[in-house]
Design an enzyme around this catalytic site. Structure first.
Site, short mmCIF file in Angstrom:
data_model
loop_
_atom_site.label_atom_id
_atom_site.label_comp_id
_atom_site.label_asym_id
_atom_site.label_seq_id
_atom_site.Cartn_x
_atom_site.Cartn_y
_atom_site.Cartn_z
N SER A 18 -28.90 10.51 103.80
CA SER A 18 -29.42 11.85 103.49
C SER A 18 -30.91 11.92 103.88
CB SER A 18 -29.19 12.13 102.02
OG SER A 18 -29.36 13.73 101.93
N ASP B 39 -20.00 18.26 105.26
CA ASP B 39 -21.52 17.77 105.21
C ASP B 39 -22.18 19.05 106.17
OD1 ASP B 39 -24.10 17.07 105.28
OD2 ASP B 39 -23.64 14.85 105.43
N HIS C 2 -20.91 14.62 101.65
CA HIS C 2 -22.07 14.23 101.55
C HIS C 2 -22.49 13.30 100.37
CE1 HIS C 2 -26.53 14.33 103.14
NE2 HIS C 2 -26.71 14.42 101.88
#
Ligand SMILES: *[C@@H]1O[C@H](CO)[C@@H](O)[C@H](O)[C@H]1NC(C)=O
Length: 406
Positions: free
Chosen positions: A187, A350, A380
């Site tokens: 991320s 996501d 995600h």
């Protein structure tokens, strides 16, 4: 009796409301719908708790961050050992197999944790790091870079560069082969990993060994186009995952402007109000062109800006948003070409999904080897949710890649 009945009704209604609030409808593509729903219910109850803290006058986010930073409990029989250190002023945790021989030299990864540049720590990702080192014989350095909003861009990225540079210079001391060092991040950490890889191709770092790989796990790679199909599709409250477009854009703004994040309305970004003619005709625009996505991921795409562009906004965000240290996807060809071999992991549910596809395309165009693995039906952040089978699977697949490439 009447009172009890009333109480019963009130309780049932309260329970129903609670269940409704915690429930996330899962689309049919979901891979592990029951586990995913269970995890999201937990996540939503935490977010509810944060809002409650806000209501009683505490800073909910801040309190939550403190709770998250409690020390992990380590099983004394774990086969992985760790030690906390400081690399040129940056805190890190170094993991290695407990039974590493005195003369055994290992490959290594420098890891940057996710959490929107705002959350997370070497503690929050400690269990995941141990998983990796149990599966793959290597050293892992988990970097405790400083977080926004207290430390805005470029501080977090510079901390990551500092720690990586130190490790590349002193790898022998850590029984690590300097030619077999990579970076990895999930991320926001994937953003930092890509930024570090590119930065180290610069003229200031020619004395350093080259990075061997970069592992980018559902990375955030660009703050140019917030109307990519994934941002458009995964907005609002019904996202089958913990990250939606609104939250992501708020993270970008905290990273960019620290405590001044309210200088830009994140909804203006999602509406594409910063996309002036100049932006839309720039070379950066061609890197986030929807035509680079597989046909079936283009659904939900609303052409660029659907509102009158705001020149003030566009001028204000430009210096940070188009900086490749902030948006690594927007780097020039030379930086992309200099990137190490890449493992790119994307997840379907996501808003950042398309960033990974766009980057894969650019790297391949510049002849960088990329292994792109798209996990359909997963959300995600799923790698850190150990109740998901796909989390185990992804860690195994990444370790298989490292066996071949690191
Ligand atoms: C344009 O953007 C600036 C900066 O975000 C903001 O202060 C201003 O209100 C915006 N103007 C309009 C018309 O939305």
């Amino acid at each position: 009796m009447g009172k009890l009945k009333t109480l019963g009704v009130i309780l049932s209604v309260a329970l129903a409301v609670l269940a409704y609030c915690l429930y996330t409808p899962m689309p049919p593509e979901a891979e592990e719908p029951f586990q995913q729903m269970k995890f999201l219910a937990k996540f939503k109850s935490i977010m509810g708790f944060v809002s409650l803290l806000d209501m009683v006058g505490l800073d909910g986010m801040d309190t939550f961050r403190k709770l998250r930073s409690t020390k992990p409990v380590v099983d004394p029989s774990d086969t992985v050992t760790s030690v906390d250190e400081t690399f040129d002023g940056v805190d890190v945790r170094v993991y290695r197999p407990k039974d590493q021989g005195k003369d055994e030299i290992l490959p290594a990864l420098v890891f940057f944790h996710g959490g929107g540049w705002v959350f997370g720590s070497r503690d929050s990702h400690d269990p995941l790091m141990r998983r990796f080192v149990r599966k793959k014989r290597m050293v892992v350095v988990s970097v405790e870079y400083r977080l926004a909003p207290e430390f805005r861009f470029p501080v977090p990225a510079e901390d990551c560069i500092t720690a990586t540079r130190y490790f590349l210079r002193h790898s022998k001391k850590y029984q690590v082969d300097p030619k077999r060092i990579g970076v990895m991040g999930d991320s926001a950490g994937g953003n930092l990993a890509a930024a570090v890889s590119q930065a180290l191709t610069g003229p200031d770092f020619t004395d350093l060994p080259k990075l061997k790989v970069q592992v980018l796990i559902y990375p955030a790679l660009q703050a140019f186009q917030f109307r990519s199909p994934a941002y458009v599709k995964y907005a609002g409250s019904s996202v089958p995952g913990l990250l939606n477009a609104e939250r992501m854009s708020e993270f970008w703004l905290r990273y960019a402007y620290g405590h001044d994040y309210l200088k830009v309305n994140h909804l203006d970004l999602l509406a594409g109000k910063h996309l002036t003619e100049e932006w839309l005709n720039s070379k950066e625009a061609s890197y986030v062109d929807v035509k680079h996505l597989p046909q079936k991921l283009r659904e939900g795409y609303a052409t660029s800006a659907n509102s009158v562009p705001n020149v003030t906004l566009s001028t204000f965000v430009k210096p940070v948003f188009l900086n490749p240290l902030f948006s690594p996807l927007l780097a020039d060809d030379e930086k992309i070409r200099g990137s190490p071999s890449t493992y790119m992991l994307t997840a379907e549910f996501d808003p950042l999904r398309d960033d990974g596809f766009y980057m894969t395309k650019r790297l391949r165009e510049m002849n960088v080897a990329v292994e792109h693995r798209h996990f359909t039906g997963m959300d995600h952040g799923y790698l850190s949710v150990f109740s998901y089978q796909n989390s185990v699977k992804a860690v195994t697949e990444i370790c298989n890649y490292l066996d071949k490439s690191l």
